[in-house]
Write a protein that holds these residues in place. Structure first.
Motif, mmCIF file in Angstrom:
data_model
loop_
_atom_site.group_PDB
_atom_site.id
_atom_site.type_symbol
_atom_site.label_atom_id
_atom_site.label_comp_id
_atom_site.label_asym_id
_atom_site.label_seq_id
_atom_site.Cartn_x
_atom_site.Cartn_y
_atom_site.Cartn_z
ATOM 1 N N THR A 85 18.722 101.708 -5.416
ATOM 2 C CA THR A 85 19.421 102.875 -4.877
ATOM 3 C C THR A 85 19.085 103.152 -3.418
ATOM 4 O O THR A 85 19.799 103.902 -2.764
ATOM 5 C CB THR A 85 19.070 104.131 -5.687
ATOM 6 N N TYR B 239 17.094 95.468 -10.106
ATOM 7 C CA TYR B 239 16.890 96.368 -11.245
ATOM 8 C C TYR B 239 15.856 95.799 -12.223
ATOM 9 O O TYR B 239 15.904 96.070 -13.425
ATOM 10 C CB TYR B 239 18.211 96.666 -11.962
ATOM 11 N N ARG C 110 14.556 101.962 -15.135
ATOM 12 C CA ARG C 110 15.613 102.137 -14.153
ATOM 13 C C ARG C 110 15.081 102.207 -12.726
ATOM 14 O O ARG C 110 14.043 102.787 -12.463
ATOM 15 C CB ARG C 110 16.428 103.376 -14.487
ATOM 16 N N SER D 132 21.322 98.387 -16.265
ATOM 17 C CA SER D 132 21.867 97.771 -15.060
ATOM 18 C C SER D 132 22.218 96.308 -15.281
ATOM 19 O O SER D 132 23.226 95.814 -14.759
ATOM 20 C CB SER D 132 20.874 97.898 -13.901
ATOM 21 N N SER E 254 26.035 95.061 -14.910
ATOM 22 C CA SER E 254 26.305 94.024 -13.915
ATOM 23 C C SER E 254 26.993 92.824 -14.549
ATOM 24 O O SER E 254 27.942 92.252 -13.975
ATOM 25 C CB SER E 254 24.992 93.593 -13.241
ATOM 26 N N GLY F 278 23.105 93.921 -8.219
ATOM 27 C CA GLY F 278 23.632 95.159 -8.768
ATOM 28 C C GLY F 278 25.067 95.404 -8.355
ATOM 29 O O GLY F 278 25.548 94.898 -7.331
ATOM 30 N N ASP G 254 26.827 97.890 -7.143
ATOM 31 C CA ASP G 254 27.193 98.556 -5.896
ATOM 32 C C ASP G 254 27.347 97.568 -4.749
ATOM 33 O O ASP G 254 28.211 97.745 -3.880
ATOM 34 C CB ASP G 254 26.135 99.604 -5.543
ATOM 35 N N ASN H 29 33.570 100.063 -8.775
ATOM 36 C CA ASN H 29 32.137 100.262 -8.559
ATOM 37 C C ASN H 29 31.615 101.328 -9.518
ATOM 38 O O ASN H 29 31.564 102.518 -9.182
ATOM 39 C CB ASN H 29 31.890 100.676 -7.110
ATOM 40 N N THR I 4 28.935 102.764 -10.319
ATOM 41 C CA THR I 4 27.593 103.226 -10.000
ATOM 42 C C THR I 4 27.687 104.598 -9.338
ATOM 43 O O THR I 4 28.741 105.003 -8.869
ATOM 44 C CB THR I 4 26.846 102.287 -9.019
ATOM 45 N N MET J 61 23.159 103.180 -8.620
ATOM 46 C CA MET J 61 22.637 102.935 -9.968
ATOM 47 C C MET J 61 23.786 102.851 -10.970
ATOM 48 O O MET J 61 24.667 103.709 -10.990
ATOM 49 C CB MET J 61 21.655 104.034 -10.380
ATOM 50 N N GLU J 62 23.756 101.814 -11.808
ATOM 51 C CA GLU J 62 24.800 101.599 -12.802
ATOM 52 C C GLU J 62 24.804 102.719 -13.850
ATOM 53 O O GLU J 62 23.752 103.228 -14.234
ATOM 54 C CB GLU J 62 24.588 100.249 -13.494
#
Length: 555
Positions: free
Chosen positions: A85, A172, A185, A341, A345, A382, A384, A394, A396, A400-401
């Motif tokens: 992030t 992640y 996370r 995540s 992904s 990830g 993003d 996207n 996220t 963050m997913e």
């Protein structure tokens, strides 16, 4: 106010030195756990630090309740600058590590610098030992545990371990303890891996003695945990899969749909319970909601999957086979990956390639991600960072997913995703519980900004205590006040200061209102954000004014 005791142990990996300092003044203000680590990170990590740079620091910390015998206290905290992030992130894990950590006598351990060779770091109440472990390069989490047990007599419950994913800086990557419990996370595993640390052990006989304001309440909570007849004792968090599916809050096909009617029975709580072969718990917890599972046909054993893994490797990938999800869970644990995540992904890739439901491909991709091989090198960044290249939405927030509670149905949950300092984080306020239960309506945002704020403050206290969030039925406002020896409103004020420090740190890294966004529209969201910022005393751009950070917060 109840707070933990002990010093701050700083471990300098550049020079292989260590020192301790007294932090009792900080503990009195920030309790321990997430609160203490947030304060330290805010003050000691440069605002312009690189998450993978030597200037980043990683904190492991316990709270006062890890010296008690109360249920729901077998957890501890990790805090760092997240490589996923790019903001401050705290995460916590259950299992049995927390009390072994407390036995060292340290309230918090800080890692700074980086090593040019792979290390095992051994922390005791007598000091720190640095051990070169080149033979553990690329080792699975359980292999590290076996080696530490053979050479040091220390089981996995004494260890925090980086899997291959952390060594390869998967953004992640999780930190693992007790082999199957994850500081999941935000990529804490990648941070420690980037510092050249494979595992850290904790052992001692110096657990601090802490007087509790009201010993009776800890006994009450423990008794209730032991005697309550709750479905989570049989099915863990997967007990809610069918409800979420019925409410259209079970994301499916990389969030394309919101229910998995054709496959949900293959991955629901009953499916998980059918594979459960014994009880599982965390340290001293009588609630025992963990899920040791085994498939007799294949011999596969794992712990879980919990709900978020059922979502991320089940419905969202269009997999309706619990054994496939168990295999994904086991691979992530051994390789050191956050299942949320990682699954999301992989979902982005399956969406781009129209390969939903391909379990063999999914399991191959998990390994490719951990070792950054082929397309796994891309997915390790990830969603993003890769969604444009894949041509997918996207999914996220702040990088963050998303987890498996759909804000398109649960509007308070949507607001909570937008405001959470950690990003798309269902544990930051847990408002979705109230929406599932019908305590507040799922639709609409009336009254929810204040509720989200209060819950965020409360969960910050949970994470500082440290108290498992599954204790909500037992941890009433009155009991919390008795445990900490202060008025409930004073607790919430402490929680608010923790949230504000996180937000201020992120503001200094460029975060503002433009980051409090979602990949879908919710009527009234902008007005709700205005109200939330106003309640917190922040600007309309979501920035903490410097005057808010008075001496009690940053002094």
């Amino acid at each position: 106010m109840l707070h933990t005791r002990g010093d701050l142990l700083t471990i300098d990996l550049d020079h292989r030195t260590w020192e301790t300092i007294d932090i009792d003044d900080l503990l009195q203000s920030f309790i321990g756990g997430r609160g203490l680590a947030t304060k330290l990170a805010h003050d000691r990590i440069p605002f312009d630090a690189d998450p993978f740079g030597a200037d980043n620091r990683l904190y492991l910390s316990t709270g006062p309740l890890q010296t008690s015998q109360m249920s729901f206290t077998g957890r501890m905290n990790a805090t760092t600058l997240s490589p996923l992030t790019d903001g401050l992130a705290s995460t916590n894990a259950g299992g049995f590590l927390s009390r072994n950590f407390a036995d060292t006598g340290h309230a918090c351990v800080e890692f700074t610098g980086s090593s040019d060779e792979l290390l095992a770091v051994h922390v005791t109440d007598d000091g720190v030992e640095f051990e070169s472990v080149p033979d553990l390069e690329g080792a699975l989490v359980s292999e590290v545990s076996e080696t530490m047990a053979e050479h040091h007599g220390l089981g996995s419950d004494h260890l925090v371990t980086v899997g291959p994913a952390g060594e390869h800086r998967v953004r992640y990557a999780a930190l693992m303890t007790s082999d199957t419990r994850a500081f999941g996370r935000g990529g804490a595993g990648a941070v420690l891996g980037s510092k050249g640390v494979k595992t850290v052990s904790f052992e001692g006989d110096s657990r601090p003695a802490i007087d509790f304001p009201d010993d009776a309440v800890t006994s009450e909570v423990h008794r209730d945990a032991a005697t309550e007849d709750h479905i989570m004792k049989r099915q863990g968090t997967t007990s809610g899969v069918d409800l979420k599916n019925d409410m259209y809050s079970l994301p499916t096909r990389y969030f394309e749909r919101m229910s998995f009617d054709e496959g949900v029975k293959g991955i629901n709580g009953a499916a998980v319970e059918s594979k459960k072969y014994r009880k599982g718990t965390c340290s001293l917890c009588a609630f025992a909601c963990k899920l040791p599972t085994r498939d007799e046909e294949t011999g596969l054993e794992t712990e879980g999957p919990e709900y978020e893994t059922v979502f991320s490797f089940g419905s969202n990938l269009e997999v309706g086979d619990i054994v496939s999800v168990m295999k994904s869970n086991d691979l992530c644990d051994e390789l050191g990956l956050d299942t949320v995540s990682a699954g999301v992904s992989i979902g982005a890739y399956l969406k781009a390639e129209d390969r939903f439901g391909d379990s063999a491909l999914i399991h191959d991709l998990i390994e490719h991600i951990a070792y950054r091989e082929g397309v796994g090198d891309t997915l390790a960044e990830g969603v993003d960072r890769i969604h444009d290249d894949l041509g997918v939405t996207n999914w996220t927030s702040k990088g963050m997913e998303f987890p498996g509670h759909d804000g398109r149905v649960l509007h308070g949950r949507a607001l909570g995703y937008a405001t959470a300092n950690r990003g798309a984080d269902h544990m930051y306020s847990k408002i979705h519980n109230l929406e599932y239960e019908g305590t507040v309506p799922a639709e609409g945002l009336d009254g929810k900004p204040e509720l989200v704020m209060e819950l965020e403050n409360l969960k910050a206290i949970n994470d500082s205590g440290v108290i498992c969030k599954f204790s909500k039925a037992h941890m009433t406002d009155e009991r919390l006040a008795r445990i900490f020896g202060v008025d409930y409103e004073d607790l919430l004020e402490t929680g608010a200061r923790i949230v504000e420090l996180e937000r201020h740190f992120n503001n200094q890294r460029g975060f503002d209102r433009s980051d409090d966004v979602l990949p879908y529209e919710i009527d009234g969201l902008e007005a709700a954000l205005d109200e939330y910022y106003s309640l917190r005393g922040w600007t309309a751009d979501g920035i903490v004014p410097e005057e808010n950070l008075h001496e009690a917060v940053i002094g």
